[in-house]
Scaffold this motif. Structure first.
Motif, PDB file in Angstrom:
ATOM      1  N   ARG A  68     -14.321  -2.658  -0.025  1.00 40.07           N
ATOM      2  CA  ARG A  68     -14.212  -2.834   1.434  1.00 40.07           C
ATOM      3  C   ARG A  68     -12.799  -3.205   1.874  1.00 40.07           C
ATOM      4  NH1 ARG A  68     -20.114  -3.629   2.248  1.00 40.07           N
ATOM      5  NH2 ARG A  68     -20.340  -4.610   0.227  1.00 40.07           N
ATOM      6  N   VAL A  69     -12.166  -4.077   1.112  1.00 36.70           N
ATOM      7  CA  VAL A  69     -10.805  -4.466   1.494  1.00 36.70           C
ATOM      8  C   VAL A  69      -9.870  -3.260   1.383  1.00 36.70           C
ATOM      9  CG1 VAL A  69      -8.886  -6.033   1.049  1.00 36.70           C
ATOM     10  CG2 VAL A  69     -11.220  -6.827   0.723  1.00 36.70           C
ATOM     11  N   LEU A  70     -10.068  -2.470   0.336  1.00 32.75           N
ATOM     12  CA  LEU A  70      -9.245  -1.265   0.185  1.00 32.75           C
ATOM     13  C   LEU A  70      -9.489  -0.297   1.346  1.00 32.75           C
ATOM     14  CD1 LEU A  70      -9.557  -0.564  -3.647  1.00 32.75           C
ATOM     15  CD2 LEU A  70      -7.602  -1.536  -2.415  1.00 32.75           C
ATOM     16  N   LYS A  71     -10.731  -0.201   1.745  1.00 32.52           N
ATOM     17  CA  LYS A  71     -11.047   0.677   2.866  1.00 32.52           C
ATOM     18  C   LYS A  71     -10.302   0.216   4.128  1.00 32.52           C
ATOM     19  CE  LYS A  71     -15.512   1.731   3.625  1.00 32.52           C
ATOM     20  NZ  LYS A  71     -16.826   1.446   4.244  1.00 32.52           N
ATOM     21  N   LYS A  72     -10.317  -1.086   4.321  1.00 33.07           N
ATOM     22  CA  LYS A  72      -9.642  -1.644   5.493  1.00 33.07           C
ATOM     23  C   LYS A  72      -8.135  -1.348   5.447  1.00 33.07           C
ATOM     24  CE  LYS A  72      -8.584  -6.078   7.697  1.00 33.07           C
ATOM     25  NZ  LYS A  72      -8.500  -7.531   7.403  1.00 33.07           N
ATOM     26  N   LEU A  73      -7.527  -1.567   4.277  1.00 33.06           N
ATOM     27  CA  LEU A  73      -6.091  -1.291   4.155  1.00 33.06           C
ATOM     28  C   LEU A  73      -5.815   0.201   4.316  1.00 33.06           C
ATOM     29  CD1 LEU A  73      -5.102  -3.677   1.202  1.00 33.06           C
ATOM     30  CD2 LEU A  73      -4.620  -3.972   3.643  1.00 33.06           C
ATOM     31  N   ARG A  75      -7.636   2.285   6.192  1.00 33.51           N
ATOM     32  CA  ARG A  75      -7.762   2.576   7.622  1.00 33.51           C
ATOM     33  C   ARG A  75      -6.542   2.099   8.397  1.00 33.51           C
ATOM     34  NH1 ARG A  75     -13.597   0.997   7.619  1.00 33.51           N
ATOM     35  NH2 ARG A  75     -12.756  -1.068   7.969  1.00 33.51           N
ATOM     36  N   ALA A  76      -5.931   1.000   7.911  1.00 33.58           N
ATOM     37  CA  ALA A  76      -4.733   0.472   8.577  1.00 33.58           C
ATOM     38  C   ALA A  76      -3.503   1.308   8.233  1.00 33.58           C
ATOM     39  CB  ALA A  76      -4.511  -0.979   8.187  1.00 33.58           C
ATOM     40  N   GLY A  77      -3.683   2.276   7.374  1.00 32.96           N
ATOM     41  CA  GLY A  77      -2.586   3.186   7.063  1.00 32.96           C
ATOM     42  C   GLY A  77      -1.575   2.641   6.072  1.00 32.96           C
ATOM     43  N   LEU A  78      -1.967   1.636   5.293  1.00 35.84           N
ATOM     44  CA  LEU A  78      -1.028   1.043   4.333  1.00 35.84           C
ATOM     45  C   LEU A  78      -1.191   1.625   2.941  1.00 35.84           C
ATOM     46  CD1 LEU A  78      -1.471  -2.718   5.303  1.00 35.84           C
ATOM     47  CD2 LEU A  78       0.184  -1.095   6.195  1.00 35.84           C
ATOM     48  N   LEU A  79      -2.356   2.177   2.707  1.00 39.03           N
ATOM     49  CA  LEU A  79      -2.733   2.533   1.344  1.00 39.03           C
ATOM     50  C   LEU A  79      -3.262   3.960   1.302  1.00 39.03           C
ATOM     51  CD1 LEU A  79      -2.753   0.501  -1.029  1.00 39.03           C
ATOM     52  CD2 LEU A  79      -5.211   0.307  -0.702  1.00 39.03           C
ATOM     53  N   ASP A  80      -2.836   4.713   0.291  1.00 36.83           N
ATOM     54  CA  ASP A  80      -3.409   6.043   0.057  1.00 36.83           C
ATOM     55  C   ASP A  80      -4.115   6.058  -1.274  1.00 36.83           C
ATOM     56  OD1 ASP A  80      -2.281   7.056   2.409  1.00 36.83           O
ATOM     57  OD2 ASP A  80      -0.358   7.357   1.380  1.00 36.83           O
ATOM     58  N   LYS A  81      -5.102   6.947  -1.361  1.00 39.92           N
ATOM     59  CA  LYS A  81      -5.767   7.151  -2.640  1.00 39.92           C
ATOM     60  C   LYS A  81      -5.387   8.521  -3.167  1.00 39.92           C
ATOM     61  CE  LYS A  81      -9.609   4.152  -1.656  1.00 39.92           C
ATOM     62  NZ  LYS A  81     -11.061   3.943  -1.651  1.00 39.92           N
ATOM     63  N   VAL A  82      -4.946   8.539  -4.398  1.00 43.56           N
ATOM     64  CA  VAL A  82      -4.576   9.792  -5.034  1.00 43.56           C
ATOM     65  C   VAL A  82      -5.590  10.067  -6.134  1.00 43.56           C
ATOM     66  CG1 VAL A  82      -2.766  11.022  -6.241  1.00 43.56           C
ATOM     67  CG2 VAL A  82      -2.167   9.199  -4.623  1.00 43.56           C
TER      68      VAL A  82
END
Lengths: 145, 145
Positions: A68-73, A75-82
């Motif tokens: 959930r925290v990763l999802k939030k980050l 959505r905030a545009g700080l984190l991408d998943k590769v």
DNA sequence: TCAATTAGTTGCTTTAGTCAACTATTTTTT
DNA sequence: AAAAAATAGTTGACTAAAGCAACTAATTGA
């Protein structure tokens, strides 16, 4: 028995340093991030090819919570998943440009906080502090429990 | 500029010591108490004439929350309230015999945890550790923010 | 190929902690 | 002295932090 003295010293130091860390973490209050978010940003920046599962081990938190925290980050545009090319279940985490800016900003605010902590010290004292800190870290580093 | 080096050192140490403290606080997991309860027990034992309001300042927690935790410790028979004779609103907190036993037990478990941390050290290293710890505490003690 | 593991997500619950309203006392002001 | 303001502590209602368990999709091992 030197142990008794050392243990008492460590317990006193623990209480002392908990307060220091508490003061230090106040830099987060104005940043809009909480501790777990800041730690994620730090770890993702400083580890190449880190996955969510890796983070659960590094941070010692539940994977559901982390998700959930990763999802939030994200959505905030700080984190991408590769997505991993070799394992369809895992995705590697990466800071976006905005995420890197945030990382730098958090670092800077942390630095300011630490600067205020060491401001009263003379140069000689700062040198002594570096030595003592390194020494402790060196001595306690082979820890397993 | 020595500041840069020292700040980096402190940041590294902070991450390092957070882990140590995390390990250390695991001793609570088997004790049936959480961190706030352990801290209350510690503070009540070590401060004479401490009131709930005092504790909110010492521990930095909300008085409503504290009130509930105190009630729980009271119901568990660890804590007594002694009404102040000069102010009908305040009550001083005191550990019961059971509370003191608990305090000693928690201390003992904490000691064991710390012993395992320092077990790998030679005597010379233990002496060096005491010196470094005291030094840090001395240097960072005039802190105000 | 099929059972067992593993990565990650989601729903549900528990725990930690805050905030605001309230009661009962002091303390301060007038 | 009476009224107003402040303080200590309790309680109800709420939010945030975190864990647990069930699930899906993908991978590994037998």
């Amino acid at each position: 028995m030197i142990n008794k003295k050392l243990i008492a010293e460590i317990r006193s130091f623990n209480r002392f340093y908990v307060k220091i860390l508490g003061l230090h973490n106040r830099y987060l209050h104005n940043s809009g991030f909480n501790l777990i978010e800041a730690r994620i940003i730090y770890e993702v920046f400083n580890n190449q090819k880190v996955s969510a599962t890796d983070l659960t081990h590094i941070l010692g938190v539940d994977k559901g919570y982390l998700s959930r925290v990763l999802k939030k980050l994200g959505r905030a545009g700080l984190l991408d998943k590769v997505p991993s090319s070799i394992d369809g279940r895992t995705a590697y985490l990466r800071l976006s440009d905005k995420g890197i800016k945030t990382y730098n900003k958090l670092n800077h605010e942390s630095d300011i906080q630490i600067e205020s902590l060491i401001a009263p010290l003379k140069n000689e004292e700062k040198k002594a502090l570096i030595i003592s800190i390194s020494k402790i870290q060196q001595l306690l580093s082979r820890m397993d429990g």
